[in-house]
Design a protein around this motif. Structure first.
Motif, PDB file in Angstrom:
ATOM      1  N   LEU A  70      10.776  29.932  43.196  1.00 40.61           N
ATOM      2  CA  LEU A  70       9.582  30.592  43.704  1.00 40.61           C
ATOM      3  C   LEU A  70       9.789  31.110  45.125  1.00 40.61           C
ATOM      4  N   PHE A  71      10.457  30.307  45.962  1.00 36.56           N
ATOM      5  CA  PHE A  71      10.566  30.662  47.379  1.00 36.56           C
ATOM      6  C   PHE A  71      11.974  31.043  47.804  1.00 36.56           C
ATOM      7  N   GLY A  72      12.861  31.178  46.863  1.00 34.20           N
ATOM      8  CA  GLY A  72      14.206  31.638  47.198  1.00 34.20           C
ATOM      9  C   GLY A  72      15.024  30.633  47.997  1.00 34.20           C
ATOM     10  N   GLY A  73      14.717  29.344  47.864  1.00 29.66           N
ATOM     11  CA  GLY A  73      15.549  28.322  48.483  1.00 29.66           C
ATOM     12  C   GLY A  73      15.336  28.152  49.969  1.00 29.66           C
ATOM     13  N   GLU A  74      14.360  28.873  50.528  1.00 31.00           N
ATOM     14  CA  GLU A  74      14.156  28.811  51.975  1.00 31.00           C
ATOM     15  C   GLU A  74      13.288  27.629  52.405  1.00 31.00           C
ATOM     16  N   ARG A  75      12.365  27.230  51.556  1.00 29.14           N
ATOM     17  CA  ARG A  75      11.391  26.208  51.955  1.00 29.14           C
ATOM     18  C   ARG A  75      11.923  24.785  51.798  1.00 29.14           C
ATOM     19  N   LYS A  76      11.376  23.910  52.607  1.00 31.50           N
ATOM     20  CA  LYS A  76      11.675  22.484  52.423  1.00 31.50           C
ATOM     21  C   LYS A  76      10.657  21.906  51.456  1.00 31.50           C
ATOM     22  N   VAL A  77      11.102  20.975  50.665  1.00 29.51           N
ATOM     23  CA  VAL A  77      10.208  20.330  49.701  1.00 29.51           C
ATOM     24  C   VAL A  77      10.125  18.847  50.047  1.00 29.51           C
ATOM     25  N   ARG A  78       8.908  18.327  50.102  1.00 30.05           N
ATOM     26  CA  ARG A  78       8.737  16.918  50.478  1.00 30.05           C
ATOM     27  C   ARG A  78       8.057  16.142  49.350  1.00 30.05           C
ATOM     28  N   ILE A 112       3.611  16.425  46.397  1.00 32.15           N
ATOM     29  CA  ILE A 112       4.689  17.326  46.762  1.00 32.15           C
ATOM     30  C   ILE A 112       4.143  18.343  47.763  1.00 32.15           C
ATOM     31  N   ALA A 113       4.931  18.625  48.790  1.00 29.65           N
ATOM     32  CA  ALA A 113       4.509  19.580  49.821  1.00 29.65           C
ATOM     33  C   ALA A 113       5.685  20.476  50.204  1.00 29.65           C
ATOM     34  N   PHE A 114       5.347  21.665  50.673  1.00 31.77           N
ATOM     35  CA  PHE A 114       6.357  22.597  51.179  1.00 31.77           C
ATOM     36  C   PHE A 114       6.102  22.791  52.675  1.00 31.77           C
ATOM     37  N   ASP A 115       7.127  23.071  53.421  1.00 31.09           N
ATOM     38  CA  ASP A 115       6.896  23.246  54.859  1.00 31.09           C
ATOM     39  C   ASP A 115       6.114  24.540  55.126  1.00 31.09           C
ATOM     40  N   CYS A 116       5.290  24.474  56.165  1.00 29.33           N
ATOM     41  CA  CYS A 116       4.350  25.570  56.438  1.00 29.33           C
ATOM     42  C   CYS A 116       5.078  26.857  56.850  1.00 29.33           C
ATOM     43  N   PHE A 117       4.696  27.952  56.191  1.00 28.82           N
ATOM     44  CA  PHE A 117       5.398  29.217  56.438  1.00 28.82           C
ATOM     45  C   PHE A 117       4.935  29.897  57.714  1.00 28.82           C
ATOM     46  N   VAL A 118       3.764  29.504  58.238  1.00 27.01           N
ATOM     47  CA  VAL A 118       3.267  30.165  59.452  1.00 27.01           C
ATOM     48  C   VAL A 118       3.931  29.575  60.693  1.00 27.01           C
ATOM     49  N   LEU A 146       0.253  28.483  46.576  1.00 27.94           N
ATOM     50  CA  LEU A 146       1.531  29.156  46.360  1.00 27.94           C
ATOM     51  C   LEU A 146       1.412  30.640  46.678  1.00 27.94           C
ATOM     52  N   ALA A 147       0.273  31.239  46.295  1.00 29.18           N
ATOM     53  CA  ALA A 147       0.073  32.665  46.571  1.00 29.18           C
ATOM     54  C   ALA A 147       0.040  32.913  48.079  1.00 29.18           C
ATOM     55  N   MET A 148      -0.527  31.954  48.837  1.00 26.99           N
ATOM     56  CA  MET A 148      -0.558  32.086  50.300  1.00 26.99           C
ATOM     57  C   MET A 148       0.857  32.097  50.862  1.00 26.99           C
ATOM     58  N   LEU A 149       1.668  31.176  50.351  1.00 25.49           N
ATOM     59  CA  LEU A 149       3.059  31.118  50.815  1.00 25.49           C
ATOM     60  C   LEU A 149       3.789  32.407  50.474  1.00 25.49           C
ATOM     61  N   GLY A 154       2.270  20.792  59.705  1.00 21.16           N
ATOM     62  CA  GLY A 154       3.572  21.378  59.401  1.00 21.16           C
ATOM     63  C   GLY A 154       3.856  21.450  57.909  1.00 21.16           C
ATOM     64  N   TRP A 155       2.986  20.851  57.103  1.00 20.92           N
ATOM     65  CA  TRP A 155       3.211  20.832  55.654  1.00 20.92           C
ATOM     66  C   TRP A 155       1.999  21.360  54.902  1.00 20.92           C
ATOM     67  N   ILE A 156       2.260  22.019  53.810  1.00 19.46           N
ATOM     68  CA  ILE A 156       1.185  22.435  52.925  1.00 19.46           C
ATOM     69  C   ILE A 156       1.341  21.678  51.623  1.00 19.46           C
TER      70      ILE A 156
END
Ligand code: PHE
Length: 355
Positions: A246-254, A269-275, A331-334, A294-296
Protein backbone atom coordinates in the motif's frame (compact mmCIF):
# COMPACT_ATOMS: atom_id res chain seq x y z
CA UNK A 1 -57.22 6.59 -74.27
CA UNK A 2 -56.00 10.01 -73.34
CA UNK A 3 -56.40 12.81 -75.82
CA UNK A 4 -53.99 15.65 -76.55
CA UNK A 5 -56.19 17.89 -74.39
CA UNK A 6 -55.98 15.41 -71.49
CA UNK A 7 -52.23 15.43 -71.83
CA UNK A 8 -52.07 19.19 -71.62
CA UNK A 9 -54.20 19.10 -68.48
CA UNK A 10 -51.93 16.46 -67.01
CA UNK A 11 -48.84 18.56 -67.72
CA UNK A 12 -50.55 21.66 -66.27
CA UNK A 13 -51.27 19.77 -63.06
CA UNK A 14 -47.71 18.48 -62.88
CA UNK A 15 -46.20 21.94 -63.36
CA UNK A 16 -48.42 23.34 -60.63
CA UNK A 17 -47.38 20.62 -58.19
CA UNK A 18 -43.74 21.18 -59.11
CA UNK A 19 -43.86 24.86 -58.41
CA UNK A 20 -45.39 24.27 -55.01
CA UNK A 21 -42.95 21.50 -53.97
CA UNK A 22 -41.40 22.82 -50.76
CA UNK A 23 -38.18 20.82 -50.81
CA UNK A 24 -36.20 18.34 -52.85
CA UNK A 25 -37.96 15.32 -51.37
CA UNK A 26 -41.40 16.70 -52.33
CA UNK A 27 -40.08 17.47 -55.80
CA UNK A 28 -38.81 13.93 -56.22
CA UNK A 29 -42.25 12.61 -55.25
CA UNK A 30 -43.82 14.65 -58.07
CA UNK A 31 -41.24 13.36 -60.53
CA UNK A 32 -42.01 9.79 -59.57
CA UNK A 33 -45.76 10.33 -59.89
CA UNK A 34 -45.51 11.62 -63.48
CA UNK A 35 -42.31 10.26 -64.93
CA UNK A 36 -41.47 7.04 -63.10
CA UNK A 37 -40.48 4.40 -65.65
CA UNK A 38 -42.81 1.86 -64.17
CA UNK A 39 -46.08 3.67 -63.54
CA UNK A 40 -45.59 7.40 -64.08
CA UNK A 41 -48.74 9.04 -65.51
CA UNK A 42 -46.92 10.52 -68.50
CA UNK A 43 -44.91 7.33 -68.99
CA UNK A 44 -48.20 5.46 -69.35
CA UNK A 45 -49.32 7.84 -72.07
CA UNK A 46 -46.03 7.30 -73.90
CA UNK A 47 -46.59 3.56 -73.88
CA UNK A 48 -49.99 4.01 -75.49
CA UNK A 49 -48.47 5.45 -78.71
CA UNK A 50 -47.60 1.96 -79.88
CA UNK A 51 -51.24 0.85 -79.72
CA UNK A 52 -52.55 3.63 -81.96
CA UNK A 53 -53.42 3.43 -85.64
CA UNK A 54 -50.55 4.81 -87.75
CA UNK A 55 -52.45 7.95 -88.70
CA UNK A 56 -52.90 9.07 -85.13
CA UNK A 57 -49.41 8.32 -83.90
CA UNK A 58 -47.67 11.59 -85.00
CA UNK A 59 -50.22 13.96 -83.48
CA UNK A 60 -50.54 12.09 -80.21
CA UNK A 61 -46.84 11.43 -80.00
CA UNK A 62 -46.13 15.13 -80.35
CA UNK A 63 -48.55 15.97 -77.53
CA UNK A 64 -46.95 13.38 -75.26
CA UNK A 65 -43.48 14.73 -75.96
CA UNK A 66 -44.55 18.28 -75.31
CA UNK A 67 -46.11 17.32 -72.01
CA UNK A 68 -43.02 15.37 -71.02
CA UNK A 69 -40.65 18.19 -71.93
CA UNK A 70 -42.71 20.76 -70.04
CA UNK A 71 -42.65 18.60 -66.93
CA UNK A 72 -38.95 17.82 -67.21
CA UNK A 73 -37.89 21.41 -67.62
CA UNK A 74 -40.16 22.51 -64.79
CA UNK A 75 -38.58 19.84 -62.59
CA UNK A 76 -35.10 20.98 -63.48
CA UNK A 77 -35.86 24.61 -62.86
CA UNK A 78 -37.54 24.03 -59.53
CA UNK A 79 -34.77 21.64 -58.48
CA UNK A 80 -32.13 24.26 -59.13
CA UNK A 81 -34.08 26.88 -57.21
CA UNK A 82 -34.48 24.59 -54.22
CA UNK A 83 -30.76 23.70 -54.14
CA UNK A 84 -29.70 27.32 -54.37
CA UNK A 85 -32.10 28.22 -51.58
CA UNK A 86 -30.64 25.51 -49.33
CA UNK A 87 -27.09 26.73 -49.92
CA UNK A 88 -28.04 30.34 -49.29
CA UNK A 89 -29.73 29.33 -46.05
CA UNK A 90 -26.77 27.35 -44.76
CA UNK A 91 -24.46 30.26 -45.57
CA UNK A 92 -26.58 32.64 -43.58
CA UNK A 93 -26.36 30.48 -40.43
CA UNK A 94 -23.58 31.88 -38.31
CA UNK A 95 -21.51 30.12 -35.67
CA UNK A 96 -19.91 32.29 -33.01
CA UNK A 97 -16.35 31.03 -33.07
CA UNK A 98 -15.36 33.28 -30.21
CA UNK A 99 -17.53 31.36 -27.67
CA UNK A 100 -15.46 29.39 -25.14
CA UNK A 101 -15.74 25.62 -25.73
CA UNK A 102 -17.85 23.55 -23.36
CA UNK A 103 -15.65 22.15 -20.60
CA UNK A 104 -15.29 18.38 -20.71
CA UNK A 105 -15.49 17.12 -17.15
CA UNK A 106 -13.80 13.78 -16.78
CA UNK A 107 -15.04 11.90 -13.74
CA UNK A 108 -12.79 9.97 -11.37
CA UNK A 109 -13.15 7.76 -8.37
CA UNK A 110 -13.65 9.18 -4.90
CA UNK A 111 -10.46 8.71 -2.84
CA UNK A 112 -12.32 6.42 -0.43
CA UNK A 113 -13.60 4.20 -3.25
CA UNK A 114 -10.11 4.17 -4.73
CA UNK A 115 -8.61 3.13 -1.40
CA UNK A 116 -11.15 0.33 -0.96
CA UNK A 117 -10.27 -0.96 -4.42
CA UNK A 118 -6.59 -0.86 -3.54
CA UNK A 119 -7.16 -2.70 -0.24
CA UNK A 120 -9.25 -5.44 -1.84
CA UNK A 121 -6.83 -5.72 -4.75
CA UNK A 122 -3.82 -6.25 -2.47
CA UNK A 123 -5.60 -8.68 -0.15
CA UNK A 124 -7.19 -10.34 -3.19
CA UNK A 125 -3.71 -11.09 -4.50
CA UNK A 126 -3.07 -12.91 -1.21
CA UNK A 127 -6.22 -15.00 -1.66
CA UNK A 128 -8.78 -12.94 0.28
CA UNK A 129 -12.18 -12.86 -1.39
CA UNK A 130 -14.06 -9.56 -1.13
CA UNK A 131 -17.54 -9.82 0.43
CA UNK A 132 -20.01 -7.29 1.83
CA UNK A 133 -22.52 -7.37 4.67
CA UNK A 134 -25.49 -5.47 6.09
CA UNK A 135 -25.05 -2.00 7.56
CA UNK A 136 -28.18 -2.41 9.68
CA UNK A 137 -27.18 -5.25 11.97
CA UNK A 138 -28.45 -7.30 14.91
CA UNK A 139 -26.97 -6.83 18.35
CA UNK A 140 -26.13 -10.53 18.12
CA UNK A 141 -23.66 -10.10 15.25
CA UNK A 142 -22.32 -6.69 16.25
CA UNK A 143 -21.65 -7.77 19.85
CA UNK A 144 -23.02 -10.97 21.40
CA UNK A 145 -21.46 -13.44 18.98
CA UNK A 146 -18.22 -11.48 19.16
CA UNK A 147 -17.99 -12.22 22.86
CA UNK A 148 -19.27 -8.81 23.94
CA UNK A 149 -22.36 -9.42 26.10
CA UNK A 150 -24.77 -6.65 27.01
CA UNK A 151 -23.00 -5.57 30.20
CA UNK A 152 -19.46 -5.82 28.83
CA UNK A 153 -17.36 -2.64 29.20
CA UNK A 154 -15.97 -3.14 25.68
CA UNK A 155 -19.33 -1.88 24.42
CA UNK A 156 -18.36 1.61 25.56
CA UNK A 157 -15.90 1.75 22.68
CA UNK A 158 -18.66 1.24 20.15
CA UNK A 159 -21.12 4.07 20.75
CA UNK A 160 -23.86 2.64 18.61
CA UNK A 161 -26.92 4.01 16.88
CA UNK A 162 -29.80 1.78 17.94
CA UNK A 163 -33.09 1.58 16.17
CA UNK A 164 -35.99 1.67 18.63
CA UNK A 165 -38.54 -1.08 18.23
CA UNK A 166 -41.81 -0.07 19.96
CA UNK A 167 -42.65 -3.75 20.39
CA UNK A 168 -39.49 -4.31 22.40
CA UNK A 169 -36.54 -6.52 21.46
CA UNK A 170 -35.09 -9.65 22.91
CA UNK A 171 -31.51 -8.73 23.81
CA UNK A 172 -29.70 -10.15 20.81
CA UNK A 173 -32.39 -9.21 18.24
CA UNK A 174 -31.91 -5.54 18.90
CA UNK A 175 -31.16 -3.76 15.63
CA UNK A 176 -28.69 -0.93 15.06
CA UNK A 177 -26.22 0.52 12.61
CA UNK A 178 -23.12 -1.64 12.74
CA UNK A 179 -20.25 0.07 14.58
CA UNK A 180 -17.61 -2.10 12.85
CA UNK A 181 -17.31 -4.70 10.09
CA UNK A 182 -16.49 -7.50 12.55
CA UNK A 183 -20.09 -8.87 12.56
CA UNK A 184 -19.23 -10.20 9.11
CA UNK A 185 -16.65 -12.52 10.72
CA UNK A 186 -19.54 -14.42 12.29
CA UNK A 187 -21.84 -14.20 9.27
CA UNK A 188 -19.16 -15.54 6.92
CA UNK A 189 -18.15 -18.36 9.28
CA UNK A 190 -21.80 -19.36 9.78
CA UNK A 191 -22.16 -19.83 6.04
CA UNK A 192 -18.82 -21.40 5.13
CA UNK A 193 -16.60 -24.24 6.21
CA UNK A 194 -12.87 -23.59 6.62
CA UNK A 195 -10.59 -22.66 4.97
CA UNK A 196 -11.94 -19.11 4.94
CA UNK A 197 -10.18 -16.04 3.61
CA UNK A 198 -12.27 -12.92 3.13
CA UNK A 199 -11.89 -9.15 3.12
CA UNK A 200 -14.97 -7.09 4.00
CA UNK A 201 -15.04 -3.40 3.10
CA UNK A 202 -18.03 -1.36 4.21
CA UNK A 203 -19.64 1.59 5.95
CA UNK A 204 -19.80 1.72 9.75
CA UNK A 205 -21.45 4.11 12.20
CA UNK A 206 -20.57 5.39 15.64
CA UNK A 207 -22.25 8.03 17.72
CA UNK A 208 -19.29 10.21 18.50
CA UNK A 209 -17.88 13.68 17.98
CA UNK A 210 -15.88 14.35 14.85
CA UNK A 211 -12.33 15.65 14.72
CA UNK A 212 -9.42 15.50 12.26
CA UNK A 213 -9.29 11.69 12.44
CA UNK A 214 -12.83 10.67 13.49
CA UNK A 215 -16.21 10.75 11.78
CA UNK A 216 -19.50 9.19 12.88
CA UNK A 217 -19.89 7.63 9.43
CA UNK A 218 -16.77 5.95 8.15
CA UNK A 219 -15.51 2.89 6.31
CA UNK A 220 -13.74 -0.14 7.63
CA UNK A 221 -12.09 -3.11 6.03
CA UNK A 222 -12.08 -6.44 7.82
CA UNK A 223 -9.83 -9.37 7.08
CA UNK A 224 -10.49 -12.92 8.22
CA UNK A 225 -8.51 -16.10 7.63
CA UNK A 226 -9.37 -19.48 9.17
CA UNK A 227 -7.59 -22.72 8.48
CA UNK A 228 -5.60 -25.44 10.19
CA UNK A 229 -2.13 -24.39 11.35
CA UNK A 230 -2.61 -20.62 11.20
CA UNK A 231 -0.51 -18.62 13.63
CA UNK A 232 0.15 -15.04 14.64
CA UNK A 233 3.15 -15.15 12.28
CA UNK A 234 0.77 -15.47 9.31
CA UNK A 235 -1.15 -12.44 10.56
CA UNK A 236 2.04 -10.42 10.85
CA UNK A 237 3.20 -11.53 7.44
CA UNK A 238 -0.06 -10.55 5.78
CA UNK A 239 -0.18 -7.13 7.47
CA UNK A 240 3.45 -6.28 6.73
CA UNK A 241 2.99 -7.28 3.13
CA UNK A 242 -0.23 -5.28 3.00
CA UNK A 243 1.45 -2.13 4.38
CA UNK A 244 4.41 -2.44 2.02
CA UNK A 245 2.22 -2.88 -1.04
CA UNK A 246 0.00 0.00 0.00
CA UNK A 247 2.73 2.47 0.96
CA UNK A 248 5.63 1.29 -1.15
CA UNK A 249 7.77 0.14 1.78
CA UNK A 250 8.35 3.65 3.08
CA UNK A 251 6.25 3.53 6.24
CA UNK A 252 7.11 1.99 9.57
CA UNK A 253 4.68 -0.54 10.93
CA UNK A 254 4.17 -0.96 14.67
CA UNK A 255 2.56 -3.90 16.50
CA UNK A 256 1.50 -3.40 20.14
CA UNK A 257 -0.54 -5.62 22.44
CA UNK A 258 -4.18 -4.61 22.58
CA UNK A 259 -7.47 -6.03 23.75
CA UNK A 260 -10.57 -7.11 21.82
CA UNK A 261 -13.05 -9.59 23.30
CA UNK A 262 -13.22 -11.53 20.01
CA UNK A 263 -9.49 -12.00 19.46
CA UNK A 264 -6.84 -13.51 21.73
CA UNK A 265 -4.11 -12.44 21.70
CA UNK A 266 -4.92 -9.06 20.22
CA UNK A 267 -2.70 -6.36 18.78
CA UNK A 268 -2.96 -2.84 17.51
CA UNK A 269 -1.23 -1.97 14.28
CA UNK A 270 -0.03 1.55 13.49
CA UNK A 271 1.94 3.29 10.75
CA UNK A 272 4.24 6.22 11.36
CA UNK A 273 2.65 9.61 10.74
CA UNK A 274 3.17 10.93 7.22
CA UNK A 275 2.83 14.59 8.19
CA UNK A 276 5.47 14.78 10.93
CA UNK A 277 7.36 11.65 9.86
CA UNK A 278 6.78 10.13 13.24
CA UNK A 279 8.27 13.00 15.23
CA UNK A 280 4.96 14.21 16.65
CA UNK A 281 5.75 17.85 15.88
CA UNK A 282 5.69 20.08 12.83
CA UNK A 283 6.98 23.63 12.44
CA UNK A 284 3.57 24.74 13.72
CA UNK A 285 4.02 22.74 16.93
CA UNK A 286 2.20 19.57 17.90
CA UNK A 287 1.21 17.54 14.81
CA UNK A 288 -2.56 17.80 14.39
CA UNK A 289 -2.86 14.68 12.26
CA UNK A 290 -1.43 12.17 14.74
CA UNK A 291 -2.15 14.24 17.84
CA UNK A 292 1.58 14.43 18.57
CA UNK A 293 2.14 10.70 19.03
CA UNK A 294 3.95 10.22 15.73
CA UNK A 295 1.76 7.20 14.95
CA UNK A 296 -1.54 6.70 13.22
CA UNK A 297 -3.39 3.70 14.52
CA UNK A 298 -4.58 1.86 11.46
CA UNK A 299 -6.10 -1.43 12.55
CA UNK A 300 -6.99 -3.79 15.35
CA UNK A 301 -6.11 -7.43 14.93
CA UNK A 302 -5.58 -10.73 16.64
CA UNK A 303 -6.20 -14.46 16.62
CA UNK A 304 -9.90 -15.27 16.42
CA UNK A 305 -11.14 -16.13 19.94
CA UNK A 306 -12.00 -19.83 20.46
CA UNK A 307 -15.36 -18.70 21.83
CA UNK A 308 -16.22 -17.06 18.49
CA UNK A 309 -15.17 -20.25 16.68
CA UNK A 310 -17.40 -22.37 18.91
CA UNK A 311 -20.33 -20.04 18.17
CA UNK A 312 -20.22 -21.03 14.54
CA UNK A 313 -19.51 -24.71 15.22
CA UNK A 314 -15.87 -24.59 14.21
CA UNK A 315 -13.71 -26.89 16.32
CA UNK A 316 -11.08 -24.62 17.99
CA UNK A 317 -8.78 -27.59 18.54
CA UNK A 318 -8.63 -28.09 14.78
CA UNK A 319 -9.05 -24.59 13.33
CA UNK A 320 -7.50 -21.27 14.17
CA UNK A 321 -7.34 -18.00 12.36
CA UNK A 322 -6.70 -14.32 12.51
CA UNK A 323 -8.79 -11.23 11.96
CA UNK A 324 -7.96 -7.59 11.46
CA UNK A 325 -10.06 -4.51 10.98
CA UNK A 326 -9.22 -0.91 10.35
CA UNK A 327 -10.42 2.40 9.01
CA UNK A 328 -10.35 2.99 5.28
CA UNK A 329 -10.17 6.76 5.76
CA UNK A 330 -6.97 6.47 7.77
CA UNK A 331 -5.32 4.70 4.85
CA UNK A 332 -6.81 7.15 2.35
CA UNK A 333 -5.35 10.02 4.42
CA UNK A 334 -1.92 8.45 4.27
CA UNK A 335 -2.20 7.74 0.55
CA UNK A 336 -3.44 11.18 -0.47
CA UNK A 337 -1.69 13.29 2.17
CA UNK A 338 -5.05 14.46 3.48
CA UNK A 339 -4.62 16.04 6.92
CA UNK A 340 -8.31 16.04 7.93
CA UNK A 341 -10.74 13.14 7.51
CA UNK A 342 -13.68 15.52 7.06
CA UNK A 343 -12.34 16.65 3.68
CA UNK A 344 -13.43 13.30 2.22
CA UNK A 345 -17.10 13.76 3.03
CA UNK A 346 -17.58 17.50 2.60
CA UNK A 347 -17.95 16.96 -1.14
CA UNK A 348 -15.96 20.03 -2.06
CA UNK A 349 -15.09 19.15 -5.64
CA UNK A 350 -12.08 21.43 -5.57
CA UNK A 351 -10.52 19.20 -2.95
CA UNK A 352 -11.74 15.86 -4.29
CA UNK A 353 -10.44 16.67 -7.77
CA UNK A 354 -7.04 17.55 -6.34
CA UNK A 355 -6.27 14.20 -4.69
N1 PHE B 1 -13.63 -4.33 14.92
C1 PHE B 1 -12.56 -3.78 15.69
C2 PHE B 1 -12.80 -2.28 15.83
O1 PHE B 1 -13.56 -1.72 15.11
C3 PHE B 1 -11.22 -4.01 15.04
C4 PHE B 1 -10.81 -5.45 14.97
C5 PHE B 1 -11.16 -6.23 13.90
C6 PHE B 1 -10.05 -6.01 16.00
C7 PHE B 1 -10.77 -7.55 13.85
C8 PHE B 1 -9.66 -7.32 15.94
C9 PHE B 1 -10.01 -8.07 14.86
O2 PHE B 1 -12.24 -1.63 16.72
Amino acid sequence: MATATDLKGLADRAVKEISSAADEAALEAVRVRYLSRKDGLITAATKEIATLPAAEKPGYGKAVNEAKQRVESALEERGRALREGAIAKSLSETADLTLPPRRVRVGHMHPIARTIREITRILGSMGFESVEGPEVEYDYYSFEALNIPRDHPARDKFNSFWIANPLGDPTDRRVGLRPHTSPMQIRVMEKRKPPVRVVVPGRCYRFEATDATHESIFFQYEGLAIDEQISMADLKGVLYSFARQLFGGERKVRFRPDYFPFTEPSAEIAFDCFVCDGSGTTNKGRCATCGGSGWIEAAGCGMVHPEALRRVDYDPSKYQGFAFGGGVERLAMLLTGTPDIRLFHENDMRYLESV
